[in-house]
Design an enzyme around this catalytic site. Structure first.
Site, PDB file in Angstrom:
ATOM      1  N   SER A  15     130.830  97.067  -1.083  1.00 39.33           N
ATOM      2  CA  SER A  15     130.447  98.273  -1.807  1.00 39.33           C
ATOM      3  C   SER A  15     129.065  98.700  -1.325  1.00 39.33           C
ATOM      4  CB  SER A  15     130.433  98.000  -3.315  1.00 39.33           C
ATOM      5  OG  SER A  15     130.021  99.143  -4.047  1.00 39.33           O
ATOM      6  N   CYS A  16     128.654  99.918  -1.670  1.00 40.87           N
ATOM      7  CA  CYS A  16     127.300 100.389  -1.325  1.00 40.87           C
ATOM      8  C   CYS A  16     126.986 101.581  -2.212  1.00 40.87           C
ATOM      9  CB  CYS A  16     127.199 100.735   0.161  1.00 40.87           C
ATOM     10  SG  CYS A  16     128.300 102.062   0.684  1.00 40.87           S
ATOM     11  N   GLY A  17     126.360 102.608  -1.672  1.00 40.71           N
ATOM     12  CA  GLY A  17     126.074 103.803  -2.458  1.00 40.71           C
ATOM     13  C   GLY A  17     127.260 104.738  -2.532  1.00 40.71           C
TER      14      GLY A  17
END
Length: 304
Positions: free
Chosen positions: A259-261
Site C-alpha cells: 500500500s502507499c498514498g
C-alpha cells in the site's frame, strides 16, 4: 547505473532491464512512457512526452486516464475489458515484449508494470533507472516535437475506453479485503510511504485524509529500495530492507500486499518484492481511499 541494473537484464525472472539492454533490443520491444508526477509538482507527463521520448515509436501511457474514472480515489485500476480497449488505442499488443519507463527514474513506471500484469500482460519489463539512465548512457532520444493535441487525442481515446467496471485481478486488493485482514491476518501489509506519514506525524497531502496507517502493517519507504540513480539495489540488499521491516519473505510466509498514498509507490515495493521472488498484490485505493473513510480502523506510531 546501479549494481543491480546490468545483471537484471540477463535474468529471465527479473522484471528489470538496463539501458544497455534496451538500446540493443529497441526494435524488438514496444516502449511505453508511463511518466506521472505528483500534482504539487505541476508537471505534465503528456506534455513532456510531446517534447522528448526514447524512440519515435514510444507511446504515452497516462496512469490517470487509464483508470476507473467512476471511482473517487485517484487512478484506480480499470476493468480488464476497459484496459484492453486502452491498449488497443495505443496499438500495444501481446505479441512483442513491452518495456515501461518514466522520466523520474523509478516512480510511475512500476505502477504501469503492475497494471499490465494485473490484467494478464506478463511479458512486461521496466527500464531500471528510467529515462535518466538512458540519458546517462548518451543514447539518442527522439526530440522531434510532437503536437500536444495528438498526445491529448490518444489520452482522450483511452479515457473513452474506460467503460463498464469488471472484476478485479488477483494482484489487486480492495478496501474491504484490507479491513477484514486486520482481524483475519491472512496476509502481510507493507506501506511504502515515508516513516513520518506512516506514523501519523505529518498531515496527509490530500484534504480529508487522516494521518496514520493500517493496523498491523509494516513500513518500507520505497526510496530505501533504490540507489541514488533510481535503479534498484541488488536483490540481497532488497531482501535485507524487507526483512528488517519485519516482513516474512520465506516460501511458507503469508502473502504480501503493498500500500502507499495512491497505489503508485506501492507498485515499486511490489516490483522490489518480485525481484526477490515474491509476488505481491497492491491495495489499489491505498491510504487515500482508506484514510478518507472514518469507519476504517487507524493506527499511529511505529509498526507493531
Amino acid at each position: 547505473m546501479g549494481a543491480h541494473a546490468s545483471s537484471a537484464s540477463a535474468s529471465a525472472s527479473s522484471a528489470l532491464v538496463s539501458a544497455d539492454w534496451l538500446d540493443a533490443h529497441r526494435d524488438d520491444v514496444q516502449i511505453v512512457d508511463a511518466s506521472w508526477h505528483m500534482p504539487d509538482l505541476k508537471r505534465n507527463g503528456a506534455r513532456e512526452h510531446a517534447r522528448t521520448r526514447l524512440t519515435p515509436q514510444t507511446v504515452f501511457f497516462d496512469v490517470d486516464k487509464v483508470s476507473d474514472g467512476r471511482n473517487p480515489a485517484p487512478h484506480m485500476l480499470p476493468s480488464a475489458k476497459a484496459f484492453e480497449a486502452a491498449c488497443e488505442t495505443l496499438k500495444l499488443t501481446k505479441t512483442k515484449p513491452i518495456v515501461v519507463y518514466d522520466t523520474n527514474g523509478m516512480f510511475s513506471a512500476a505502477r504501469a508494470w503492475w497494471m499490465f500484469r494485473a490484467h494478464g500482460w506478463e511479458n512486461v519489463k521496466v527500464l531500471d533507472g528510467g529515462k535518466p539512465a538512458w540519458d546517462a548512457r548518451a543514447y539518442a532520444s527522439d526530440d522531434a516535437e510532437r503536437a500536444e493535441e495528438d498526445i491529448a487525442a490518444h489520452v482522450d481515446a483511452c479515457a473513452r475506453a474506460m467503460r463498464a467496471l469488471g472484476t478485479r485481478a488477483e494482484l489487486v486488493k480492495t478496501k474491504r479485503e484490507v479491513v477484514e485482514n486486520i482481524q483475519t491476518k491472512s496476509f502481510q501489509v507493507v506501506d511504502a510511504r515515508g516513516a513520518a506519514r506512516f506514523r501519523g506525524e505529518t498531515k496527509e497531502p490530500r484534504e480529508g485524509v487522516r494521518s496514520g496507517h493500517i493496523p498491523g502493517s509494516k513500513n518500507v519507504f520505497f526510496g530505501e529500495l533504490l540507489n541514488e540513480d533510481k535503479t534498484f539495489k541488488p536483490v540481497e540488499a532488497l531482501r535485507q530492507v524487507f526483512e528488517t521491516s519485519g516482513l516474512d519473505l520465506s516460501a511458507s510466509a503469508k502473502p504480501i500486499v503493498a500500500s502507499c498514498g495512491t497505489g503508485v509507490t506501492a507498485a515499486i515495493v511490489a516490483l522490489g518484492l518480485h525481484e526477490c521472488g515474491v509476488e505481491a498484490a497492491v491495495y489499489d485505493g491505498s491510504w487515500t481511499e482508506y484514510g478518507a473513510d472514518a469507519q476504517c480502523p487507524l493506527a499511529t506510531g511505529p509498526a507493531a
